[in-house]
Design an enzyme around this catalytic site. Structure first.
Site, PDB file in Angstrom:
ATOM      1  N   HIS A  94       0.826  -1.223   0.000  1.00 47.29           N
ATOM      2  CA  HIS A  94       0.000   0.000   0.000  1.00 47.29           C
ATOM      3  C   HIS A  94       0.856   1.268   0.000  1.00 47.29           C
ATOM      4  O   HIS A  94       0.364   2.333  -0.334  1.00 47.29           O
ATOM      5  CB  HIS A  94      -1.039  -0.022   1.125  1.00 47.29           C
ATOM      6  CG  HIS A  94      -0.562   0.324   2.497  1.00 47.29           C
ATOM      7  ND1 HIS A  94      -0.296  -0.627   3.460  1.00 47.29           N
ATOM      8  CD2 HIS A  94      -0.327   1.510   3.096  1.00 47.29           C
ATOM      9  CE1 HIS A  94       0.079  -0.031   4.571  1.00 47.29           C
ATOM     10  NE2 HIS A  94       0.078   1.267   4.384  1.00 47.29           N
ATOM     11  N   ASP A 111       1.114  -7.669   2.283  1.00 48.61           N
ATOM     12  CA  ASP A 111       1.255  -6.232   2.025  1.00 48.61           C
ATOM     13  C   ASP A 111       2.731  -5.812   1.891  1.00 48.61           C
ATOM     14  O   ASP A 111       3.285  -5.161   2.770  1.00 48.61           O
ATOM     15  CB  ASP A 111       0.575  -5.462   3.159  1.00 48.61           C
ATOM     16  CG  ASP A 111       0.284  -4.018   2.795  1.00 48.61           C
ATOM     17  OD1 ASP A 111       0.860  -3.520   1.811  1.00 48.61           O
ATOM     18  OD2 ASP A 111      -0.519  -3.388   3.509  1.00 48.61           O
ATOM     19  N   SER A 166       3.941   2.161   8.556  1.00 45.34           N
ATOM     20  CA  SER A 166       3.735   1.185   7.497  1.00 45.34           C
ATOM     21  C   SER A 166       5.031   0.963   6.766  1.00 45.34           C
ATOM     22  O   SER A 166       5.705   1.911   6.388  1.00 45.34           O
ATOM     23  CB  SER A 166       2.702   1.684   6.503  1.00 45.34           C
ATOM     24  OG  SER A 166       1.447   1.291   6.927  1.00 45.34           O
TER      25      SER A 166
END
Ligand code: ARG
Ligand code: GLU
Length: 721
Positions: A85, A221, A656
């Site tokens: 992402h 991810d 992230s």
């Protein structure tokens, strides 16, 4: 009561042989505050191994990826891993219906297949330093907020300039503890960063927005990029001559796996938390602002999802926009719930009461801190209104979903330049070229019916959700000419604006001159944008900024007072997108009555979630084949593949892509999310339920090796079996 609750929770967890992972610590101060505890919890390395300016250390392998994520080096040839992402905008920008890397994934099978990304940068920290004394030099208590700010900015400018003089580095001074402490960061920024690999979205975004912010999770991810440098190993703009960057350090990767209770450390860039905010702040967010922001985004997403489900092209066009609207939308919902369940407002109120008692028990403290809590109360009564209108208007003029209305934003710099009589033609042509690239991207990703419907729906909401004092001037026109019928009004805007045409918009750009302002002013889409922006600029911001200034100054005094009041506690600074260390352990949690979650998920869960009728739960054919054949190689664990795991590290947005490391500093995973029950940790951490979620590095390697047949990439990694 605040502290007591925390202590009881900590005690219970200690009794289970573990500990709470609250805190985002400064790498420079690990030696002072944390290393002993880290060692006691199993960490095998030294504080110098994490951050050092004398030798290669972990910090040399951790970077800011793009504008809001973390990434880490996993080879001595500049190969980095971050989240899928985080690379999403890049993966998307290389995608079209013909080359659909979002759907199919992308794997460079050799260096010349890697894809350059204009505008993508990665930033490494070279060193940091406490510069509080220099920043506050000449600053006195009797200065008003503006004088104080001016003096501080002047000092900061000087410090930054000196810090990077004669180097290619960039400097940054950031405030900590609300202006009680300042640190200088000297950074090195690389701008040739190429896409190396990304799994298909059915792996990298498996579970999509349905599973986002939740556990158990099965998202692969991750994505891979490579940093390039010039022949001297220094940053350079993209060039075919550039060579892979040779870093001082990269992370070894552990295949040894994890057990519940194992030490973990997350090293990355948490963006923003408010752990010490007063009860009034929590009340404002949870009861007043978040619910309204949730509503407006629900409306946007309803329209968007409908169009995306109906058309594959639209799905690609809006994938990235949809993800960013949906992400905060869902987190706000989780925060509202978590804050209420934890009763954070009352907990903070009780804490403030004890604080006030402490203040009032000494004349000296009474004189210094006597009005803090009541001042907060007064300011928030007003501030909440302005903050709501500010945030709400941002949903309109921020460009998230009303793109035709907002496209004129792209001309703002040109407008400003033409307003300035001594503009030079070189700057103008650079800006025109940049604007042209933005416009191309805008039209590539625009679906007009969707855009127009969104504009209608959300403009109707504006009138129901903000006080009439903040209605834009255009309202009069809407009421007179369209009898208040928003839908008719928007029909006309879209019928008349030239911004719906790519050709006309580009022609407008290319012919831009001092006469263009007139044409712009008579365009109805621009008129709406301008009218909304005027309210924002003229009626909201001045007062908002004034109140924010007062809050800033109160926060600084309150923070300093708290440190005296709660003097046995070690306060970690709120996140501000600077490099931090969080440490905790691998751990599941109790999600609710009778619900206990394990700490890890496996490939079996992917197969269980598979549903060909739901886009988010498609499983790629090849993954099903590997599963059926149990073709797992060395990544196998108990007859399956580990996919993701939870731990107690305190993380937030910006973390992230952060490396999650074991006790020996080896990479065991890549952080990508937090679990639903604990997302209020930006405002208050709950040791029982706040969990970060990471992809198990073995799943990433399995996908690279077995799924993508890009095993050649593993040769450059340092793998510890
Ligand atoms: N919740 C994660 C974070 O805050 C992941 C967001 C991207 N994924 C998504 N499905 N929108 O950024
Ligand atoms: N997904 C988040 C990010 O993009 C990390 C999750 C969190 O907020 O903790 O940074």
């Amino acid at each position: 009561m605040y502290r007591k609750i925390l202590l009881t929770a900590v005690a219970v967890i200690m009794w289970l042989g573990a500990y709470a992972g609250e805190g985002m610590w400064l790498p420079l101060l690990i030696e002072k505050y944390n290393i002993d505890e880290m060692h006691a919890k199993g960490f095998k390395l030294s504080a110098e191994d994490i951050y050092s300016i004398n030798k290669a250390s972990m910090k040399d392998a951790v970077m800011i990826f793009g504008g809001g994520c973390t990434g880490e080096l996993i080879s001595d040839k500049g190969l980095l891993i971050t989240n899928h992402h985080c690379g999403y905008p890049q993966i998307q920008s290389h995608s079209s219906v013909e080359h659909d890397y979002l759907t199919d994934g992308f794997w460079a099978m050799s260096a010349d297949e890697e894809l350059p990304n204009q505008g993508l940068k990665v930033t490494f920290l070279k060193r940091m330093e406490d510069v509080t004394i220099r920043v506050l030099n000449g600053v006195t208590d009797d200065m008003n907020m503006n004088e104080r700010k001016a003096a501080i900015s002047k000092n900061i400018a000087k410090i930054m300039e000196e810090a990077v003089e004669g180097t290619h580095y960039s400097g940054l001074v950031e405030s900590f503890y609300y202006g009680n402490q300042y640190f200088l960061f000297v950074n090195e920024v690389f701008s040739d960063v190429r896409l190396v690999g990304a799994p298909p979205s059915s792996i990298g975004k498996f579970g999509g927005d349905s599973d986002n912010w939740t556990w158990p999770r099965h998202t692969g991810d991750f994505s891979l990029f490579r940093i390039y440098a010039n022949k001297n190993n220094e940053p350079a703009e993209y060039s075919a001559e550039n060579v892979p960057y040779r870093p001082a350090a990269h992370f070894p990767i552990s295949l040894k796996g994890i057990e519940e209770g194992d030490f973990t450390m997350v090293f990355g860039y948490p963006g923003n938390t408010s752990e010490y905010a007063p009860s009034f702040h929590i009340e404002m967010l949870a009861n007043f602002i978040y619910p309204k922001l949730v509503d407006i985004r629900t409306a946007k997403l309803n329209v968007m999802n409908r169009y995306m489900a109906a058309d594959r092209g639209v799905r690609i066009q809006y994938a990235s926009k949809n993800a960013s609207i949906a992400n905060a939308w869902k987190r706000w919902k989780g925060e509202i719930r978590g804050l209420a369940k934890m009763d954070v407002v009352s907990t903070k109120q009780a804490y403030e009461k004890r604080f006030d008692e402490w203040v009032n028990s000494s004349d000296d403290r009474k004189a210094k801190f006597g009005n803090i809590i009541s001042d907060y109360e007064n300011i928030y009564a007003d501030y909440s209104q302005y903050r709501l209108v500010r945030d709400y208007l941002n949903e309109y003029i921020g460009g998230l979903g009303l793109e035709t209305i907002c496209i004129s934003r792209r001309f703002e710099r040109l407008l400003a330049l033409y307003g300035d009589s001594n503009h030079d033609s070189e700057t103008i042509s650079t800006i025109k070229a940049m604007t042209e690239a933005q416009l191309q991207m805008h039209f590539k990703n625009l679906h007009l019916p969707l855009d127009k419907e969104t504009a209608t729906v959300v403009l109707e909401m504006l009138y129901q959700n903000i006080p009439s004092a903040f209605f834009p001037d255009i309202t009069e026109n809407i009421n007179n000419k369209y009898k208040g019928n928003i839908s008719k009004y928007i029909d006309e805007v879209y019928a008349k604006t030239f911004f719906i045409s790519q050709q006309a918009t580009l022609a407008f750009l290319n012919g831009f001159n001092s006469g263009s302002v007139k044409k712009l002013n008579s365009d109805p889409a621009y008129q709406l944008y301008k009218s909304l922006t005027d309210v924002y600029q003229q009626k909201v911001l001045p007062r908002y900024n004034e109140l924010q200034n007062r809050l800033d100054s109160l926060n600084r005094i309150y923070m300093a007072a708290l440190m005296q009041f709660d003097n046995e506690r070690t306060f970690y600074p709120d996140a501000n997108f600077t490099l931090r260390v969080a440490y905790g352990d691998v751990r599941g949690y109790e999600a609710g009555d009778a619900v206990r979650f394990l700490h890890f998920t496996t490939l079996e869960g992917i197969m269980q979630k598979e549903n060909p009728d739901i886009y988010d739960y498609h499983v790629p054919e090849r993954l099903k084949q590997l599963h059926a054949a149990k073709d797992y190689g060395r990544y196998e664990l108990n007859g399956t593949i580990p996919v993701a795991f939870t731990a107690t590290n305190h993380t937030t947005g910006g973390n992230s892509g952060s490396p999650i490391l074991n006790a020996r500093g080896e990479l065991i995973g890549v952080n990508f999310d937090r679990a639903w029950e604990g997302v209020m940790s930006d405002l208050m951490f709950n040791p029982d339920q706040s969990r970060n979620i990471s992809i198990d590095i073995r799943y990433a390697l399995f996908i690279i090796d077995k799924y993508a047949n890009a095993g050649y990439l593993l040769d450059e990694m340092t793998i510890v079996e």
